[in-house]
Design a protein around this motif. Structure first.
Motif, PDB file in Angstrom:
ATOM      1  N   GLN A   1      69.075  50.221  95.896  1.00 51.24           N
ATOM      2  CA  GLN A   1      68.304  49.047  95.489  1.00 51.24           C
ATOM      3  C   GLN A   1      67.728  49.182  94.081  1.00 51.24           C
ATOM      4  N   ARG A   2      67.405  50.388  93.664  1.00 51.58           N
ATOM      5  CA  ARG A   2      67.008  50.553  92.259  1.00 51.58           C
ATOM      6  C   ARG A   2      68.126  50.067  91.341  1.00 51.58           C
ATOM      7  N   GLU A   3      69.347  50.338  91.733  1.00 51.90           N
ATOM      8  CA  GLU A   3      70.485  49.954  90.894  1.00 51.90           C
ATOM      9  C   GLU A   3      70.749  48.454  90.938  1.00 51.90           C
ATOM     10  N   THR A   4      70.740  47.861  92.124  1.00 48.10           N
ATOM     11  CA  THR A   4      71.000  46.422  92.181  1.00 48.10           C
ATOM     12  C   THR A   4      69.891  45.624  91.499  1.00 48.10           C
ATOM     13  N   SER A   5      68.678  46.179  91.460  1.00 44.94           N
ATOM     14  CA  SER A   5      67.577  45.458  90.806  1.00 44.94           C
ATOM     15  C   SER A   5      67.785  45.337  89.302  1.00 44.94           C
ATOM     16  N   LEU A   6      68.676  46.154  88.735  1.00 45.75           N
ATOM     17  CA  LEU A   6      68.966  46.029  87.306  1.00 45.75           C
ATOM     18  C   LEU A   6      69.557  44.660  86.983  1.00 45.75           C
ATOM     19  N   PHE A   7      70.234  44.074  87.948  1.00 50.67           N
ATOM     20  CA  PHE A   7      70.820  42.738  87.741  1.00 50.67           C
ATOM     21  C   PHE A   7      69.725  41.700  87.514  1.00 50.67           C
ATOM     22  N   THR A   8      68.716  41.703  88.375  1.00 51.01           N
ATOM     23  CA  THR A   8      67.640  40.712  88.228  1.00 51.01           C
ATOM     24  C   THR A   8      66.669  41.086  87.112  1.00 51.01           C
ATOM     25  N   GLU A   9      66.556  42.380  86.834  1.00 50.35           N
ATOM     26  CA  GLU A   9      65.617  42.819  85.806  1.00 50.35           C
ATOM     27  C   GLU A   9      66.130  42.541  84.401  1.00 50.35           C
ATOM     28  N   TRP A  10      67.449  42.688  84.178  1.00 53.49           N
ATOM     29  CA  TRP A  10      67.983  42.595  82.823  1.00 53.49           C
ATOM     30  C   TRP A  10      68.925  41.414  82.613  1.00 53.49           C
ATOM     31  N   TYR A  11      69.877  41.248  83.523  1.00 56.07           N
ATOM     32  CA  TYR A  11      70.847  40.162  83.291  1.00 56.07           C
ATOM     33  C   TYR A  11      70.206  38.789  83.454  1.00 56.07           C
ATOM     34  N   CYS A  12      69.493  38.586  84.553  1.00 57.03           N
ATOM     35  CA  CYS A  12      69.003  37.239  84.846  1.00 57.03           C
ATOM     36  C   CYS A  12      68.083  36.690  83.750  1.00 57.03           C
ATOM     37  N   PRO A  13      67.118  37.461  83.244  1.00 58.89           N
ATOM     38  CA  PRO A  13      66.323  36.924  82.133  1.00 58.89           C
ATOM     39  C   PRO A  13      67.155  36.627  80.897  1.00 58.89           C
ATOM     40  N   ALA A  14      68.154  37.484  80.610  1.00 59.29           N
ATOM     41  CA  ALA A  14      68.992  37.254  79.430  1.00 59.29           C
ATOM     42  C   ALA A  14      69.830  35.999  79.582  1.00 59.29           C
ATOM     43  N   ALA A  15      70.160  35.641  80.838  1.00 54.57           N
ATOM     44  CA  ALA A  15      70.935  34.434  81.098  1.00 54.57           C
ATOM     45  C   ALA A  15      70.050  33.208  81.288  1.00 54.57           C
ATOM     46  N   GLY A  16      68.732  33.385  81.153  1.00 55.59           N
ATOM     47  CA  GLY A  16      67.817  32.260  81.315  1.00 55.59           C
ATOM     48  C   GLY A  16      67.639  31.819  82.753  1.00 55.59           C
ATOM     49  N   LEU A  17      67.822  32.743  83.709  1.00 50.50           N
ATOM     50  CA  LEU A  17      67.737  32.397  85.125  1.00 50.50           C
ATOM     51  C   LEU A  17      66.397  32.828  85.703  1.00 50.50           C
ATOM     52  N   GLU A  18      65.747  31.933  86.420  1.00 50.31           N
ATOM     53  CA  GLU A  18      64.584  32.281  87.224  1.00 50.31           C
ATOM     54  C   GLU A  18      65.062  32.409  88.666  1.00 50.31           C
ATOM     55  N   VAL A  19      65.045  33.625  89.196  1.00 53.23           N
ATOM     56  CA  VAL A  19      65.669  33.889  90.493  1.00 53.23           C
ATOM     57  C   VAL A  19      64.646  34.447  91.466  1.00 53.23           C
ATOM     58  N   ASP A  20      65.022  34.408  92.737  1.00 57.05           N
ATOM     59  CA  ASP A  20      64.177  34.927  93.812  1.00 57.05           C
ATOM     60  C   ASP A  20      64.447  36.421  93.953  1.00 57.05           C
ATOM     61  N   VAL A  21      63.598  37.230  93.335  1.00 58.75           N
ATOM     62  CA  VAL A  21      63.805  38.675  93.298  1.00 58.75           C
ATOM     63  C   VAL A  21      63.608  39.292  94.672  1.00 58.75           C
ATOM     64  N   GLU A  22      62.618  38.821  95.417  1.00 57.21           N
ATOM     65  CA  GLU A  22      62.366  39.397  96.744  1.00 57.21           C
ATOM     66  C   GLU A  22      63.527  39.121  97.683  1.00 57.21           C
ATOM     67  N   CYS A  23      64.077  37.926  97.635  1.00 59.87           N
ATOM     68  CA  CYS A  23      65.223  37.617  98.494  1.00 59.87           C
ATOM     69  C   CYS A  23      66.465  38.396  98.064  1.00 59.87           C
ATOM     70  N   HIS A  24      66.580  38.667  96.778  1.00 60.19           N
ATOM     71  CA  HIS A  24      67.680  39.490  96.283  1.00 60.19           C
ATOM     72  C   HIS A  24      67.614  40.875  96.911  1.00 60.19           C
ATOM     73  N   ALA A  25      66.449  41.496  96.889  1.00 59.04           N
ATOM     74  CA  ALA A  25      66.288  42.815  97.487  1.00 59.04           C
ATOM     75  C   ALA A  25      66.539  42.775  98.991  1.00 59.04           C
ATOM     76  N   ALA A  26      66.048  41.731  99.645  1.00 63.16           N
ATOM     77  CA  ALA A  26      66.237  41.629 101.091  1.00 63.16           C
ATOM     78  C   ALA A  26      67.708  41.445 101.453  1.00 63.16           C
ATOM     79  N   ALA A  27      68.437  40.681 100.658  1.00 66.39           N
ATOM     80  CA  ALA A  27      69.858  40.467 100.925  1.00 66.39           C
ATOM     81  C   ALA A  27      70.638  41.772 100.826  1.00 66.39           C
ATOM     82  N   TRP A  28      70.356  42.549  99.804  1.00 65.58           N
ATOM     83  CA  TRP A  28      71.044  43.839  99.654  1.00 65.58           C
ATOM     84  C   TRP A  28      70.647  44.793 100.776  1.00 65.58           C
TER      85      TRP A  28
END
Length: 331
Positions: free
Chosen positions: A142-169
């Motif tokens: 999960q530390r690794e998958t969180s890199l997607f929401t931590e770095w890619y999503c802000p760079a792409a201008g996305l506001e995403v549900d981080v808690e649901c992302h972690a729960a899905a993984w």
């Protein structure tokens, strides 16, 4: 000693002198994504590789630890000639210049044979009991998958549900964690740029490098790293043939296809985040060009039913046009 020594790190000459390599010729090797630097050393016709992994950004002790274990297991890691870990210096065996990727570029007809050798090296590694390394546990995944929401999503201008992302993984990876016991040694960056063809041919022993982050985890992880390579195209046909070769020899069980897809999506999401971070934090934009290749593989992995919770999160949080464009343009 070459003129390049004028620009080399402090302490290099003293380390070589203490190691008995004084007066050696030194040739810097272009760097990559880390703070480590490498130099080709030659003294009286004997070659060596010098690695500088200086603190606080780097620590060569894990590399030395894993190398020692691999050599003890009969795997082809480089011999260590001298080390001063506190200063980040390691003098080691030079495996030559025949990286698997470069060799294939020069000998495209040998691609299949080169990958067969890489698969066989993994099979040999997986026959050994897992090494004395930390576990690839849920926290690590999960530390690794969180890199997607931590770095890619802000760079792409996305506001995403981080808690649901972690729960899905967490939901998707839970069954895999049970199946990966007792685990194998996972090198974690096993791909065509980190495999050396020691005899200059695919039938030669496979030299292993860049293994300092080894963990104990699932046998599918290094297969994903090799066959869904972020840095070069591996055809779907070749991927399928190499997976078949591995499964025929290892008989990994009925859930292996699901676990391969799970770890493919996990690793590829991590890499998208890392490549974005290399640009945003470290000023290395060249990695952005690799994201579409990684994204395409991730989308294929997400189609497996085992990824349903994660696929649902992507459907809800990442626009379809961005996904179809291989991650789109980020800023």
């Amino acid at each position: 000693m070459s003129d390049a020594v004028e620009t080399l790190p402090d302490g290099l000459t003293e380390f070589l002198e203490q190691a008995g390599w004084d007066g050696a010729a030194i040739d810097p090797i272009p760097g990559d994504a880390s703070f480590r630097r490498y130099f080709r050393i030659n003294r009286n016709g004997k070659p060596a590789m010098l690695m500088h992994a200086p603190p606080p950004h780097e620590d060569p002790k894990p590399f030395l630890h894993v190398a020692e274990w691999l050599i003890a297991q009969g795997m082809r890691a480089p011999e260590i000639y001298a080390a001063e870990a506190e200063q980040g210096w390691v003098l080691l065996e030079d495996f030559g210049q025949d990286r698997m990727r470069d060799w294939i570029d020069a000998n495209p007809a040998g691609e299949t044979a080169a990958y067969e050798g890489a698969i066989d090296a993994l099979l040999e590694l997986h026959k050994r009991p897992a090494g004395p390394f930390p576990p690839y546990d849920m926290a690590a995944y999960q530390r690794e998958t969180s890199l997607f929401t931590e770095w890619y999503c802000p760079a792409a201008g996305l506001e995403v549900d981080v808690e649901c992302h972690a729960a899905a993984w967490r939901e998707a990876l839970g069954p895999l964690l049970e199946r990966q016991q007792p685990g194998v040694t996972v090198l974690r960056d096993y791909h065509a740029e980190n495999i050396m063809l020691l005899g200059g041919s695919p039938g030669a022993p496979q030299g292993l490098i860049d293994f300092q982050d080894a963990l104990v985890g699932h046998p599918a992880y290094d297969l994903v790293s090799l066959l869904q390579d972020a840095r070069r195209d591996v055809s779907l046909e070749l991927e399928a043939r190499m997976l078949e070769r591995y499964c025929k020899a290892a008989s990994p069980g009925e859930h292996f296809a699901a676990d391969y897809a799970l770890l493919g999506a996990q690793r590829n999401a991590k890499i998208v985040g890392i490549f974005t971070r290399l640009w945003k934090r470290d000023g290395k934009p060249r990695y952005l060009d690799m994201i579409p290749r990684v994204w395409e593989a991730m989308e294929r992995d997400l189609q497996h039913p085992a990824l349903a919770p994660v696929a649902d999160w992507f459907d809800a949080n990442v626009p379809q046009d961005l996904r179809e464009s291989g991650g789109g343009t980020i800023a």
